[in-house]
Design an enzyme around this catalytic site. Sequence first.
Site, PDB file in Angstrom:
ATOM      1  N   HIS A  97      -6.734 -72.868   7.715  1.00  0.00           N
ATOM      2  CA  HIS A  97      -6.030 -71.975   8.597  1.00  0.00           C
ATOM      3  C   HIS A  97      -4.652 -71.950   8.312  1.00  0.00           C
ATOM      4  CE1 HIS A  97      -4.234 -70.068  12.128  1.00  0.00           C
ATOM      5  NE2 HIS A  97      -5.367 -69.540  12.259  1.00  0.00           N
ATOM      6  N   GLU A 169      -7.828 -64.046   6.772  1.00  0.00           N
ATOM      7  CA  GLU A 169      -6.899 -63.718   7.625  1.00  0.00           C
ATOM      8  C   GLU A 169      -5.335 -63.694   6.882  1.00  0.00           C
ATOM      9  OE1 GLU A 169      -7.878 -65.599  11.762  1.00  0.00           O
ATOM     10  OE2 GLU A 169      -7.568 -67.441  10.296  1.00  0.00           O
ATOM     11  N   GLY A 175      -1.092 -64.081  14.921  1.00  0.00           N
ATOM     12  CA  GLY A 175      -0.364 -64.512  16.307  1.00  0.00           C
ATOM     13  C   GLY A 175       0.585 -63.438  16.885  1.00  0.00           C
ATOM     14  N   SER A 215      -4.819 -60.739  14.638  1.00  0.00           N
ATOM     15  CA  SER A 215      -4.389 -59.723  15.500  1.00  0.00           C
ATOM     16  C   SER A 215      -5.717 -58.824  16.070  1.00  0.00           C
ATOM     17  CB  SER A 215      -3.301 -58.961  15.370  1.00  0.00           C
ATOM     18  OG  SER A 215      -2.227 -59.680  15.467  1.00  0.00           O
TER      19      SER A 215
END
Length: 256
Positions: A97, A169, A175, A215
């Site tokens: 991640h 991502e 975020g 998002s």
Amino acid sequence: MNEKILIGTNWKMTKTLAEGRDYLRRLIEIKKSLSSKIELFVIPSFPHLYPLKELLQESDIKLGAQTMHWEERGAYTGEVSPLMLEEAGVDLIELGHSERRQYYNENDIDLNKKVKAALQKRITPLLCIGENSVDKARNTGNEKIRKQLKVSLYGLTKEEISNVQIAYEPVWAIGSKGVPASAEYVREQHSNIRHLLIELFDETGEDVPILYGGSVNEQNFESYLNCKNVNGLFIGRSAWDIQSFEKILLTIDKNY
Ligand code: 13P
């Protein structure tokens, strides 16, 4: 091609055990009303894996962990091993991640070891990849993604890659400071990733699920799911609130 729609949430470091339990009890009920084409997973913090696995006994919701070492045992203070996660009954391991890469130096070479260690234990690696805002501004995002995939998946057999999942991502989209990507951008990036997977693993690369994250919210999730090669969604904030997640899940169940 994978007909399933994979939907999951990474809780990051956001929930207490009591909050996690309340959330999961509700999610278990919601899952019962969904068709089996939707495959759900949740990724809580380490100390919650055992109690939440108990809660999930009667459910087909999959349980994941947020990172992992590649060794089974050793002097690695603070780390958790594949053996320990296997014991805890974890189905899935999130690897690479962007927050792990950024704050804890998770890198592609180590990720390659982690992917292989997870596969040895029959834990599904969910490998996260994505370019950051600098890569995007300099137009080097594709090189970054290619390198992440080529190094992290190095040496995998076709059989092994068929047990891997990818989460694309873009770091700049993740975020509270993230900017949602356009569906057009996501379509193009997923197509590039699919082509690379086919280049690396021939026809087996066609079936590797590629999830989109960053998002994702109640307003934009359908625009992403409508894109070819988007086989699921990996959601943070909009899934942490169970009511918002429920709306997303019910709409997917109805429309896809
Ligand atoms: P957000 O959906 O909050 O942007 O987080 C996405 C994410 O990091 C999933 O791993």
